[in-house]
Design a protein around this motif. Structure first.
Motif, PDB file in Angstrom:
ATOM      1  N   ASP A   1      -1.991  12.761  22.791  1.00  0.00           N
ATOM      2  CA  ASP A   1      -1.886  11.511  23.628  1.00  0.00           C
ATOM      3  C   ASP A   1      -2.961  10.802  24.009  1.00  0.00           C
ATOM      4  O   ASP A   1      -3.152   9.499  23.961  1.00  0.00           O
ATOM      5  N   LYS A   2      -4.139  11.469  23.759  1.00  0.00           N
ATOM      6  CA  LYS A   2      -5.493  10.801  23.994  1.00  0.00           C
ATOM      7  C   LYS A   2      -5.746   9.966  22.615  1.00  0.00           C
ATOM      8  O   LYS A   2      -6.213   8.852  22.879  1.00  0.00           O
ATOM      9  N   HIS A   3      -5.409  10.182  21.636  1.00  0.00           N
ATOM     10  CA  HIS A   3      -5.508   9.240  20.354  1.00  0.00           C
ATOM     11  C   HIS A   3      -4.052   8.367  20.094  1.00  0.00           C
ATOM     12  O   HIS A   3      -4.276   7.836  19.230  1.00  0.00           O
ATOM     13  N   ALA A   4      -3.307   8.465  20.953  1.00  0.00           N
ATOM     14  CA  ALA A   4      -2.103   7.766  20.854  1.00  0.00           C
ATOM     15  C   ALA A   4      -1.441   7.668  19.550  1.00  0.00           C
ATOM     16  O   ALA A   4      -1.024   6.489  19.063  1.00  0.00           O
ATOM     17  N   PHE A   5      -1.100   8.815  19.166  1.00  0.00           N
ATOM     18  CA  PHE A   5      -0.234   8.929  17.941  1.00  0.00           C
ATOM     19  C   PHE A   5       1.175   8.660  18.188  1.00  0.00           C
ATOM     20  O   PHE A   5       1.805   9.074  19.284  1.00  0.00           O
ATOM     21  N   GLU A   6       1.833   7.781  17.172  1.00  0.00           N
ATOM     22  CA  GLU A   6       3.180   7.367  17.599  1.00  0.00           C
ATOM     23  C   GLU A   6       4.140   7.797  16.360  1.00  0.00           C
ATOM     24  O   GLU A   6       3.352   8.177  15.149  1.00  0.00           O
ATOM     25  N   THR A   7       5.288   7.378  16.204  1.00  0.00           N
ATOM     26  CA  THR A   7       6.127   7.759  15.290  1.00  0.00           C
ATOM     27  C   THR A   7       6.122   6.441  14.283  1.00  0.00           C
ATOM     28  O   THR A   7       5.651   5.403  14.732  1.00  0.00           O
ATOM     29  N   PRO A   8       6.074   6.676  13.023  1.00  0.00           N
ATOM     30  CA  PRO A   8       6.791   8.255  12.441  1.00  0.00           C
ATOM     31  C   PRO A   8       5.459   9.238  12.136  1.00  0.00           C
ATOM     32  O   PRO A   8       4.322   8.689  11.817  1.00  0.00           O
ATOM     33  N   SER A   9       5.412  10.126  12.500  1.00  0.00           N
ATOM     34  CA  SER A   9       4.370  11.138  12.635  1.00  0.00           C
ATOM     35  C   SER A   9       5.055  12.529  12.089  1.00  0.00           C
ATOM     36  O   SER A   9       6.196  12.810  12.458  1.00  0.00           O
ATOM     37  N   LEU A  10       4.363  13.201  11.477  1.00  0.00           N
ATOM     38  CA  LEU A  10       4.801  14.420  10.760  1.00  0.00           C
ATOM     39  C   LEU A  10       3.842  15.659  11.255  1.00  0.00           C
ATOM     40  O   LEU A  10       2.528  15.739  11.067  1.00  0.00           O
ATOM     41  N   LEU A  11       4.245  16.860  11.900  1.00  0.00           N
ATOM     42  CA  LEU A  11       3.335  17.799  12.414  1.00  0.00           C
ATOM     43  C   LEU A  11       3.286  18.951  11.579  1.00  0.00           C
ATOM     44  O   LEU A  11       4.326  19.521  10.826  1.00  0.00           O
ATOM     45  N   LEU A  12       2.214  19.387  11.125  1.00  0.00           N
ATOM     46  CA  LEU A  12       2.156  20.585  10.294  1.00  0.00           C
ATOM     47  C   LEU A  12       1.410  21.567  11.107  1.00  0.00           C
ATOM     48  O   LEU A  12       0.121  21.339  11.616  1.00  0.00           O
ATOM     49  N   VAL A  13       1.922  22.929  11.059  1.00  0.00           N
ATOM     50  CA  VAL A  13       1.146  23.916  11.737  1.00  0.00           C
ATOM     51  C   VAL A  13       1.002  25.028  11.010  1.00  0.00           C
ATOM     52  O   VAL A  13       1.833  25.570  10.109  1.00  0.00           O
ATOM     53  N   GLY A  14      -0.147  25.742  10.937  1.00  0.00           N
ATOM     54  CA  GLY A  14      -0.377  26.743  10.067  1.00  0.00           C
ATOM     55  C   GLY A  14      -1.804  26.813   9.429  1.00  0.00           C
ATOM     56  O   GLY A  14      -2.523  25.693   9.712  1.00  0.00           O
ATOM     57  N   GLU A  15      -2.355  27.901   8.792  1.00  0.00           N
ATOM     58  CA  GLU A  15      -3.758  27.885   8.383  1.00  0.00           C
ATOM     59  C   GLU A  15      -3.859  26.749   7.502  1.00  0.00           C
ATOM     60  O   GLU A  15      -5.149  26.477   7.285  1.00  0.00           O
ATOM     61  N   THR A  16      -3.141  26.464   6.548  1.00  0.00           N
ATOM     62  CA  THR A  16      -3.460  25.379   5.567  1.00  0.00           C
ATOM     63  C   THR A  16      -3.761  24.176   6.180  1.00  0.00           C
ATOM     64  O   THR A  16      -4.362  23.445   5.570  1.00  0.00           O
ATOM     65  N   ALA A  17      -3.270  23.908   7.596  1.00  0.00           N
ATOM     66  CA  ALA A  17      -3.379  22.407   8.290  1.00  0.00           C
ATOM     67  C   ALA A  17      -5.049  22.306   8.201  1.00  0.00           C
ATOM     68  O   ALA A  17      -5.159  21.185   8.273  1.00  0.00           O
TER      69      ALA A  17
END
Length: 482
Positions: free
Chosen positions: A433-449
């Motif tokens: 929200d602070k950096h105003a990310f919008e679609t299209p965006s992909l979220l990656l979660v995990g150590e490799t991120a």
């Protein structure tokens, strides 16, 4: 596009070249080759220009430039070595609304002389819009090696039989396929061996063959995540054969620009808040209507059609209605966006599996196995999740993920405006929200991120304090809920 591409017919038309040095000679040669009536004005002339005058191929005017030289001219080339004179010529041309090229001065020019690959009557022109002539020259050299000299005779043969081809192939699609067969079949093969009579015989034989009525077909094509260079060769071929293109909202304009210019393009993308089922029914109706009318339809989807793209549903519909189809896979967003962010989805030390998950669902119909998703040694890739970031991070943490598990949020992945935000999972929604990310965006979660901090090579990076990727006890971030 900064210039409008144009091939000018100057045959028999007065063109004026001001200047008579070696550069002017080259311009005169090109104009003569196009059949122009060339007039050269200068104080002195090279031996070659004097020879051309003696042969009656050009006219000359001896003296300093006068505006009257431009009377009744169609085209002007200023090739003097005096900047002031060139500026004066350019002003006079502008006042008379005559196209002018001032050699080596893009600002004064209203047209640019391109580098050309000559396979007459086929001409390929390359322009850098006056910014980098040497680059245009290098491109021309590459095309010279790619384009066979037999293309010229093939164009002449096609021109000779064009009326017959139009008469015997009245359907646009069958006519286009016939021209493709000229390039790919025995006609072109004969011309490569300089067997002109055999080539003409093969053309007439092919033209005499009866043609069945065209049958409709649908190609389900993955357009990739946005970078047009990631479109597959087979996908590009389908776009250039299509009669109709039904494209989704996330297909980039750069990819659409690669399609046939005369193809009918229909936007069928789904927007947030729409009745997606109604939109999908409209897509099915369009596929059926155009395919049944004998059209080659390309159903163009962002990423890959079989990864959260309803590709399977559309094929089931086509199969039920007896419509022929094929599938051209595309590079899905998780693979491409992760690669452009420098994030390996699997890694020997951090992740032995990757999971592709859609976040495009309401909380009420949530069917995700959060306990399984919260386990370690894997990378999670969430599609369509910008509006669900707070819910996603909360669910993962409540089911066992540590709050400092790294995430990477990739906006406009592979495109020129790509941004990558990385930080700890507990701060995901706040930072996005602070950096105003919008679609299209992909979220990656995990150590490799976390590897994006070290390995990202493309786009803009926003490092919001992700934990170091080299944590010796990385697996401790994922703690199973009791």
């Amino acid at each position: 596009m900064t210039l409008f591409p144009l091939f000018a017919d100057v045959k028999g038309r007065r063109t004026v070249v001001v200047g008579a040095g070696s550069v002017a000679e080259r311009k005169v040669g090109s104009l003569l080759a196009a059949g122009a009536h060339v007039v050269v004005g200068a104080l002195t002339f090279t031996e070659e220009l004097l020879r051309l005058k003696k042969q009656g191929k050009i006219e000359t005017i001896t003296g300093r430039f006068e505006p009257a030289w431009l009377d009744e001219a169609w085209l002007i080339v200023a090739a003097t070595n005096d900047t002031t004179t060139n500026q004066h010529i350019a002003r006079c041309a502008q006042q008379q609304r005559i196209f002018i090229n001032v050699v080596d001065d893009a600002q004064l020019s209203s047209f640019h002389v391109p580098s050309i690959v000559d396979r007459s009557p086929l001409i390929v022109a390359i322009s850098s819009s006056g910014t980098a002539p040497m680059l245009a020259r290098r491109v021309r050299e590459r095309l010279e090696a790619l384009l066979e000299h037999s293309l010229g005779p093939l164009a002449v043969l096609a021109q000779k039989y064009r009326p017959a081809i139009r008469r015997l192939r009245p359907n646009l699609r069958s006519r286009r396929e016939f021209y493709d067969s000229l390039l790919d079949g025995p006609v072109a093969a004969a011309l490569r061996k300089e067997h002109g009579l055999l080539a003409e015989h093969e053309l007439k034989k092919a033209l005499a063959q009866p043609q069945p009525a065209p049958t409709g077909k649908v190609a389900l094509v993955g357009a990739g995540p946005g970078d047009p260079d990631l479109l597959t060769i087979k996908g590009l071929r389908a776009l250039n054969q299509a009669d109709v293109i039904l494209y989704d909202r996330l297909v980039s304009q750069e990819v659409l620009a690669l399609a046939r210019r005369d193809a009918l393009q229909i936007a069928v993308g789904k927007s947030p808040g729409e009745d997606h089922d109604a939109t999908q029914r409209r897509i099915h109706d369009l596929l059926l209507t155009h395919a049944r009318s004998g059209k080659y339809v390309v159903r163009l989807k962002g990423g890959d059609a079989f990864i959260f793209g309803r590709g399977g549903e559309e094929l089931e519909f086509l199969s039920e209605h007896g419509i022929a189809y094929e599938v051209v896979p595309g590079i899905t967003a998780a693979l491409a966006c992760a690669a452009y962010a420098g994030i390996p989805l699997t890694h020997r030390d951090y992740a032995q599996s990757v999971r592709l998950i859609t976040a495009h669902s309401s909380h009420e119909d949530d069917t995700h196995d959060w306990n399984s998703l919260a386990q370690g040694k894997q990378t999670l890739a969430f599609y369509m999740g910008v509006s669900q970031l707070s819910w996603l991070s909360t669910q993962l943490i409540e089911h066992g993920c540590a709050g400092d598990t790294p995430f990477a949020l990739i906006e406009n992945g592979t495109r020129s405006n790509q941004r990558v935000l990385n930080g700890p999972l507990k701060d995901l929604a706040t930072l996005a929200d602070k950096h105003a990310f919008e679609t299209p965006s992909l979220l990656l979660v995990g150590e490799t991120a976390a590897l994006t901090e070290k390995l990202q090579w493309f786009g803009t990076s926003i490092n919001a304090g992700a934990a170091p990727y080299a944590d010796a006890d990385a697996s401790s971030r994922f703690v199973r809920a009791a």
